[in-house]
Design a protein around this motif. Structure first.
Motif, PDB file in Angstrom:
ATOM      1  N   SER A 148      61.268  71.204  28.095  1.00  0.00           N
ATOM      2  CA  SER A 148      60.572  72.477  28.164  1.00  0.00           C
ATOM      3  C   SER A 148      59.659  72.569  26.995  1.00  0.00           C
ATOM      4  N   ALA A 149      58.323  72.947  27.276  1.00  0.00           N
ATOM      5  CA  ALA A 149      57.512  73.147  26.222  1.00  0.00           C
ATOM      6  C   ALA A 149      56.514  74.293  26.684  1.00  0.00           C
ATOM      7  N   GLY A 150      56.832  75.725  26.129  1.00  0.00           N
ATOM      8  CA  GLY A 150      56.020  76.937  26.441  1.00  0.00           C
ATOM      9  C   GLY A 150      56.388  77.102  28.261  1.00  0.00           C
ATOM     10  N   ASP A 151      55.511  77.134  28.853  1.00  0.00           N
ATOM     11  CA  ASP A 151      55.398  77.321  30.362  1.00  0.00           C
ATOM     12  C   ASP A 151      55.413  75.919  31.091  1.00  0.00           C
ATOM     13  N   ALA A 152      55.282  74.649  30.380  1.00  0.00           N
ATOM     14  CA  ALA A 152      55.377  73.392  31.276  1.00  0.00           C
ATOM     15  C   ALA A 152      56.644  72.694  30.902  1.00  0.00           C
ATOM     16  N   GLU A 153      56.661  71.725  31.712  1.00  0.00           N
ATOM     17  CA  GLU A 153      57.945  70.663  31.617  1.00  0.00           C
ATOM     18  C   GLU A 153      57.269  69.506  31.588  1.00  0.00           C
ATOM     19  N   GLU A 207      63.252  71.865  16.903  1.00  0.00           N
ATOM     20  CA  GLU A 207      63.308  72.916  18.062  1.00  0.00           C
ATOM     21  C   GLU A 207      62.077  73.764  18.489  1.00  0.00           C
ATOM     22  N   GLN A 208      60.850  73.478  17.494  1.00  0.00           N
ATOM     23  CA  GLN A 208      59.602  73.948  17.685  1.00  0.00           C
ATOM     24  C   GLN A 208      58.984  72.886  18.616  1.00  0.00           C
ATOM     25  N   PHE A 209      59.438  71.630  18.925  1.00  0.00           N
ATOM     26  CA  PHE A 209      58.758  70.558  19.678  1.00  0.00           C
ATOM     27  C   PHE A 209      59.410  70.201  20.906  1.00  0.00           C
ATOM     28  N   ALA A 210      58.730  69.699  21.700  1.00  0.00           N
ATOM     29  CA  ALA A 210      59.334  69.142  23.056  1.00  0.00           C
ATOM     30  C   ALA A 210      59.520  67.631  22.889  1.00  0.00           C
ATOM     31  N   ILE A 211      60.351  66.974  22.585  1.00  0.00           N
ATOM     32  CA  ILE A 211      60.359  65.460  21.984  1.00  0.00           C
ATOM     33  C   ILE A 211      60.842  64.905  23.256  1.00  0.00           C
ATOM     34  N   VAL A 212      59.861  63.868  23.543  1.00  0.00           N
ATOM     35  CA  VAL A 212      60.017  63.010  24.853  1.00  0.00           C
ATOM     36  C   VAL A 212      59.731  61.519  24.355  1.00  0.00           C
TER      37      VAL A 212
END
Length: 732
Positions: A612-617, A727-732
């Motif tokens: 999850s990154a805000g409203d996006a996946e 936790e502030q980032f979406a790590i991919v």
């Protein structure tokens, strides 16, 4: 982000066939208009059927059958089930067009392509919009926005502006008129400047139009000379579009006492003439500024046409004495009251036939425009006649058999119910009523039987057709004999529209049949073509293109010579992308090059790890492009997927893909991180451009390249701060 834009021309490309196009913007598909020609071409329906299940929305630009004639068939017979958008006048007048079209063909033939219920079902799906009212598409059309813009030409006529993701601007302008008319404003050209793609109706690109004053003078001269010579004038026009301009113009001429026309009759003849005029009176705000100001100032409705008599049958016209001018539908002379009057009036050399529109090639009106009159032509004359003699007896016998079969089915239903309870019934059929007689044939045993109670004499309640004193009620006796119009003149009340029949009332249908015969018609009346279509002419069309300067242009409904004229003009104006498609062609109008559309397989999507990154996946994907398997025969028969989808590539997971470095997705703000630290019980303060916490043992600072650096003494607090930072980032 650039959208993938494709246009599939089902009709209205390379010739004068009706406009109907499928516009694909990424995964969303618009159906732009749904017109049908005068001959009801079924080859076009076959092409439409292949796409009907994939259409997400329909945009209608005008109310005539040329732009929406096939809509009732698509909804009622093909199962078109999606939102339809149009302006309020297109909704109202479009219904009148289709009612009149259906009734005109039904009066002379067993017309069964669609019914009035299909018309109502189609128009019930329409979302009515105002000019400049924007609507956002939903679902897979997220990011798309449509806006109707005034187009002129007809009441409620629309130029559609479609804004795609990435701010790409698509303008669909099939028919428009930039000039102001008596009852309409012109097209708002300034709102269609610099579009990414202009879908332009270019049928008039090489057409030289006569000046408006000369056209009006030609029409007036024809009317005056014919009436004073003892003849009548048939003006072939449409049901609820251009007829409003004609009616308003002629009524003003009749008001002029110096014209000498007050002694003659002016009639409007169609199946829905009363409704059309009533709708026009209620839609003044959609008309020209001049009429709107006149209505607001004098409080007189400009469409209270006191010299125009409304007729709904040829008999009413025949009963009107003396020379007359009749505005009758339809302009193609293939059906309707205009054709009926043409067959009656054409042999008389005192009469005049005025044609106001160029119809499709091969149509009677087009033949008269090209070859003129003063000749004998063979026409297929269709009419509906009452059954007589043996045919009438056969029809009545068939009706009796149907009634008897229905009664037997009802009797069988009652007997089956009785037999299920161990009883036997005898039913005596007495006309429309059944009289059950019960006979118990089985012992009931020691238990009390629970018998069903049937009425001995079933009674059918007739609908009351009289008042409490036995007087027969006739609604027409209670209508006012006359009304006073907005200008104080008394005139007769037009006949009220037919009321819907109640379900309880019996349908009284006059037995009839349709016959057709080839008849030689001597055309001795004067044939005049006065172009009153209200479309942009060739010179104005080319100037508009030069003024709008689209990045790409598609020429619609353009014959080869008109398409070449437009293409040469665009080349001189520096417009590089000009498409001149033919019927059945698919145009790739994507703005950017080297962009391809691929499908994601289910196996690929199910194996992704989403973050999850805000409203996006988000997910990391390592895949290769591969050829999709061809569709099976069963899929091809059902129309899914479409032919162009078979060529679309797909993504498949790469085998043994190389490991990748972790990607941190987010634009971090240190103030937000400070709030997260405070909520975790780790107060932090800004010092020297860095965020310090844990008594100054840990610091977070932003580097010049935009990345974030974490510095400090290794401790439990350090790892806790690092965890909160991650936790502030979406790590991919």
């Amino acid at each position: 982000m650039t959208s993938i834009i494709k246009l599939h021309c089902l009709s209205g490309a390379g010739d004068e066939s009706p406009p109907c196009y499928v516009l694909q913007v990424d995964e969303f598909k618009f159906l732009l208009d749904c017109g049908w020609d005068e001959k009801f071409d079924m080859d076009f329906i076959k092409e439409l059927k292949r796409h009907v299940n994939t259409i997400d929305a329909v945009l209608l630009s005008h109310s005539d059958p040329l732009h929406l004639g096939a809509l009732p068939y698509a909804v009622g017979q093909l199962g078109l089930n999606c939102p339809i958008y149009a302006t309020l006048p297109v909704y109202k007048m479009g219904q009148m067009f289709m009612y009149d079209l259906y009734q005109a063909h039904r009066n002379v033939s067993d017309f069964d392509l669609f019914t009035l219920d299909d018309v109502d079902a189609a128009f019930d799906r329409i979302t009515q919009l105002k000019y400049n009212q924007s609507v956002d598409m939903k679902g897979k059309g997220h990011g798309l926005r449509i806006t109707p813009i005034p187009a002129g030409h007809s009441l409620g006529g629309t130029v559609w502006r479609i804004v795609a993701p990435g701010e790409e601007d698509i303008v669909y302008a099939p028919d428009f008129n930039h000039k102001k008319e008596r009852h309409l404003n012109g097209c708002e050209i300034e709102k269609i400047m610099r579009p990414s793609l202009l879908l332009l109706g270019a049928a008039n690109a090489d057409y030289v139009q006569q000046r408006r004053r000369l056209r009006d003078e030609k029409l007036m001269t024809t009317i005056l000379s014919t009436l004073r010579g003892g003849g009548s004038v048939l003006v072939c026009t449409d049901t609820a579009g251009r007829v409003l301009e004609l009616a308003h113009m002629l009524d003003q001429l009749w008001r002029n006492k110096d014209s000498g026309l007050v002694a003659y009759s002016l009639l409007l003849l169609s199946n829905v003439s009363y409704n059309v005029l009533e709708f026009a009176k209620s839609q003044i705000e959609w008309m020209s500024d001049k009429l709107t100001r006149a209505f607001e100032g004098a409080r007189s409705n400009p469409f209270a046409l006191r010299h125009l008599q409304l007729c709904h049958s040829v008999v009413e016209v025949t009963r009107t004495p003396g020379p007359k001018v009749v505005l009758a539908s339809f302009p193609d002379l293939e059906a309707g009251f205009a054709r009926d009057l043409f067959l009656q009036w054409a042999p008389n050399n005192l009469n005049s036939i005025v044609l106001t529109a160029r119809t499709s090639p091969g149509i009677l009106a087009r033949d008269l425009i090209d070859k003129g009159g003063d000749r004998t032509i063979e026409l297929m004359v269709k009419k509906r006649v009452r059954l007589e003699g043996a045919e009438l007896e056969d029809f009545l016998q068939q009706q009796r058999m149907k009634i008897n079969n229905t009664d037997k089915e009802d009797v069988g239903g009652i007997s089956s119910d009785s037999e299920s309870e161990g009883e036997l019934e005898m039913c005596v059929v007495t006309g429309r009523h059944d009289m059950p007689v019960r006979h118990d044939t089985r012992p009931t045993g020691c238990f009390k039987s629970n018998k069903r109670h049937h009425a001995m004499y079933p009674f059918h309640e007739e609908r009351t057709r009289a008042d409490d004193y036995g007087e027969i009620i006739r609604p027409e006796d209670y209508r006012l004999a006359e009304i006073v119009d907005a200008e104080g003149e008394i005139r007769d009340v037009p006949p009220a529209p037919p009321q819907k029949q109640e379900p309880d009332e019996e349908m009284i249908e006059i037995p009839s049949k349709c016959v057709s015969v080839v008849r030689a018609v001597a055309v001795r009346a004067s044939i005049q073509y006065v172009e009153l279509e209200g479309r942009c002419d060739g010179d104005s069309l080319l100037r508009l293109v030069a003024h709008a300067k689209p990045r790409a242009l598609v020429a619609l409904r353009a014959r080869p010579h008109a398409a070449n004229t437009l293409a040469k003009h665009c080349e001189s104006e520096g417009i590089e992308k000009v498409f001149t498609p033919n019927k059945g062609d698919t145009i790739d109008a994507t703005t950017e090059s080297h962009i391809y559309q691929v499908k994601l397989t289910d196996a690929l999507v199910s194996g992704l790890a989403w973050r999850s990154a805000g409203d996006a996946e988000l997910a990391w994907l390592s895949a290769v492009v591969a050829q999709r398997p061809r569709a099976t025969c069963t899929d091809a028969e059902e129309g899914e997927p479409e032919p162009e989808d078979d060529e679309m590539m797909s993504l498949e997971r790469a085998r043994g893909g190389a490991a990748h470095s972790a990607a941190f997705i987010n634009s971090l703000r240190l103030s937000e991180l400070r709030g997260a630290l405070a909520r975790a019980g780790l107060p932090a303060e800004f010092s020297g451009g860095a965020l310090e916490c844990c008594s100054g043992t840990v610091a977070i600072r932003r580097l010049e390249n935009g990345r974030v650096a974490l510095e400090g003494v290794l401790s439990e607090e350090y790892y806790k701060v690092r965890e909160l930072l991650y936790e502030q980032f979406a790590i991919v």
